[in-house]
Design an enzyme around this catalytic site. Structure first.
Site, mmCIF file in Angstrom:
data_model
loop_
_atom_site.group_PDB
_atom_site.id
_atom_site.type_symbol
_atom_site.label_atom_id
_atom_site.label_comp_id
_atom_site.label_asym_id
_atom_site.label_seq_id
_atom_site.Cartn_x
_atom_site.Cartn_y
_atom_site.Cartn_z
ATOM 1 N N SER A 114 0.833 -1.196 0.000
ATOM 2 C CA SER A 114 0.000 0.000 0.000
ATOM 3 C C SER A 114 0.879 1.263 0.000
ATOM 4 O O SER A 114 1.643 1.473 -0.935
ATOM 5 C CB SER A 114 -0.959 -0.038 1.193
ATOM 6 O OG SER A 114 -1.977 0.922 1.068
ATOM 7 N N ASP A 239 -9.814 -5.805 -3.916
ATOM 8 C CA ASP A 239 -9.263 -4.689 -3.145
ATOM 9 C C ASP A 239 -10.201 -3.490 -3.232
ATOM 10 O O ASP A 239 -10.455 -2.958 -4.315
ATOM 11 C CB ASP A 239 -7.884 -4.325 -3.690
ATOM 12 C CG ASP A 239 -7.097 -3.396 -2.769
ATOM 13 O OD1 ASP A 239 -7.730 -2.592 -2.055
ATOM 14 O OD2 ASP A 239 -5.854 -3.479 -2.775
ATOM 15 N N GLY A 266 -8.598 -9.130 -0.529
ATOM 16 C CA GLY A 266 -8.736 -7.692 -0.411
ATOM 17 C C GLY A 266 -7.406 -6.973 -0.536
ATOM 18 O O GLY A 266 -6.627 -7.229 -1.455
ATOM 19 N N HIS A 267 -7.119 -6.110 0.437
ATOM 20 C CA HIS A 267 -5.978 -5.198 0.353
ATOM 21 C C HIS A 267 -4.708 -5.749 0.994
ATOM 22 O O HIS A 267 -3.687 -5.089 1.000
ATOM 23 C CB HIS A 267 -6.371 -3.880 1.032
ATOM 24 C CG HIS A 267 -5.416 -2.748 0.797
ATOM 25 N ND1 HIS A 267 -5.041 -2.326 -0.467
ATOM 26 C CD2 HIS A 267 -4.751 -1.931 1.666
ATOM 27 C CE1 HIS A 267 -4.214 -1.311 -0.372
ATOM 28 N NE2 HIS A 267 -4.005 -1.058 0.908
ATOM 29 N N TRP A 268 -4.760 -6.969 1.531
ATOM 30 C CA TRP A 268 -3.666 -7.469 2.365
ATOM 31 C C TRP A 268 -3.220 -8.844 1.897
ATOM 32 O O TRP A 268 -3.353 -9.832 2.602
ATOM 33 C CB TRP A 268 -4.142 -7.519 3.819
ATOM 34 C CG TRP A 268 -3.196 -6.892 4.788
ATOM 35 C CD1 TRP A 268 -2.094 -6.142 4.501
ATOM 36 C CD2 TRP A 268 -3.276 -6.963 6.214
ATOM 37 N NE1 TRP A 268 -1.484 -5.727 5.654
ATOM 38 C CE2 TRP A 268 -2.188 -6.207 6.724
ATOM 39 C CE3 TRP A 268 -4.150 -7.553 7.105
ATOM 40 C CZ2 TRP A 268 -1.964 -6.061 8.083
ATOM 41 C CZ3 TRP A 268 -3.939 -7.402 8.457
ATOM 42 C CH2 TRP A 268 -2.856 -6.665 8.943
#
Length: 289
Positions: A114, A239, A266-268
């Site tokens: 990120s 995400d 998702g984002h991880w």
């Protein structure tokens, strides 16, 4: 073979850095003693640290013979507080360069999640000779999404948590942070909230930074083609913080890049699919040696 102990407390270190106009005490975790160094940079969530982001990814790298450093950017974890009035990506890149210089590390493989992805990209663009291989997840360049209104739903919830750090707002953010939030127990969320509230100065300074300059992460699109480092991009198809088309822009413009998309993620990536992530990283770093 001696057992490898992966402990946040035992690996905790501090270094005083001076890089350009940045003077700060920076916290990092240091594991292993290999000749090749892997440095990991975390995302921008409240209470984030590189240990919190990457604790499940350190041991395979150390066992493979790498020295692994988890760096806490200024404004996070135990590193000094700071207000960023310009590019956070370049500020963190300064902190990375200052840390490498202070520790006598001439060259390293870089992993950024990120905000950490934006930061290691900024570092690579300005210091190409000091980067071995580059790994990006959920970040790497700013700019608008073609398909998703900006700021995204996830970024809105992240900023709401910074401004009002409650368990309710933390749960609202984490519910869309990962694809399947069922593993996020009440105990885990409460511990994360306590970590957030322990550094009110970091919370206040992040809000001040956003209020001063909402565009903390510049769009590197026009410069990405100059990156020569072999680059592995990993992204979650689901995400809701940084949309998947950012990954497509990265792989389209970085000449020596490859992309792995994870469904139901998702984002991880490094947490939600840790075993596959760890295997891909080890294979990528070992290739062409």
């Amino acid at each position: 073979m001696t057992d490898i102990v992966i402990s946040e407390e035992q690996s905790s270190r501090f270094v005083d850095i001076v890089e350009g106009d940045l003077k700060a005490k920076v916290h990092y975790n240091d594991f292993g003693s290999g000749d090749e160094v892997v440095i990991m940079l975390h995302g921008s969530g409240p209470g984030a640290t590189s240990w919190a982001n990457f604790s499940q990814n350190v041991e395979p790298l150390v066992k493979a013979g790498y020295r692994v450093i988890l760096l806490d950017c200024p404004g996070w974890g135990k590193s000094d507080p700071i207000v960023s009035t310009e590019s956070r990506s370049h500020l963190n890149a300064q902190a990375l360069k200052g840390t490498m210089d202070a520790l006598g590390i001439q060259k390293a493989h870089l992993i950024g999640n990120s905000m950490g992805g934006h930061s290691v990209t900024a570092f690579t663009l300005d210091n190409p000779e000091r980067v071995g291989k580059l790994i990006l997840m959920g970040g790497g360049t700013g700019g608008l999404s073609t398909f998703t209104p900006m700021p995204t739903e996830g970024i809105k919830r992240l900023q709401a948590l910074y401004r009002n750090p409650t368990l309710e707002n933390l749960r609202a953010m984490m519910d869309i942070f990962v694809y399947d939030p069922s593993s996020l127990t009440d105990e885990l969320l409460q511990q994360r909230l306590e970590n957030i509230l322990a550094r009110q100065d970091h919370l206040d300074n992040f809000v001040k930074s956003i209020d001063t300059n909402p565009r903390q992460f510049p769009d590197f699109g026009a410069r990405l083609s100059s990156i020569t480092a072999p680059t592995l991009i990993m992204w979650g198809r689901d995400d809701r913080f940084v949309p998947m088309d950012a990954a497509l822009r990265l792989v389209a413009h970085i000449p020596n890049a490859e992309l792995h998309l994870f469904n139901r993620c998702g984002h991880w990536v490094q947490w939600e699919h840790k075993d596959r992530f760890n295997a891909l990283v080890l294979d990528f770093l070992a290739a062409d040696k």
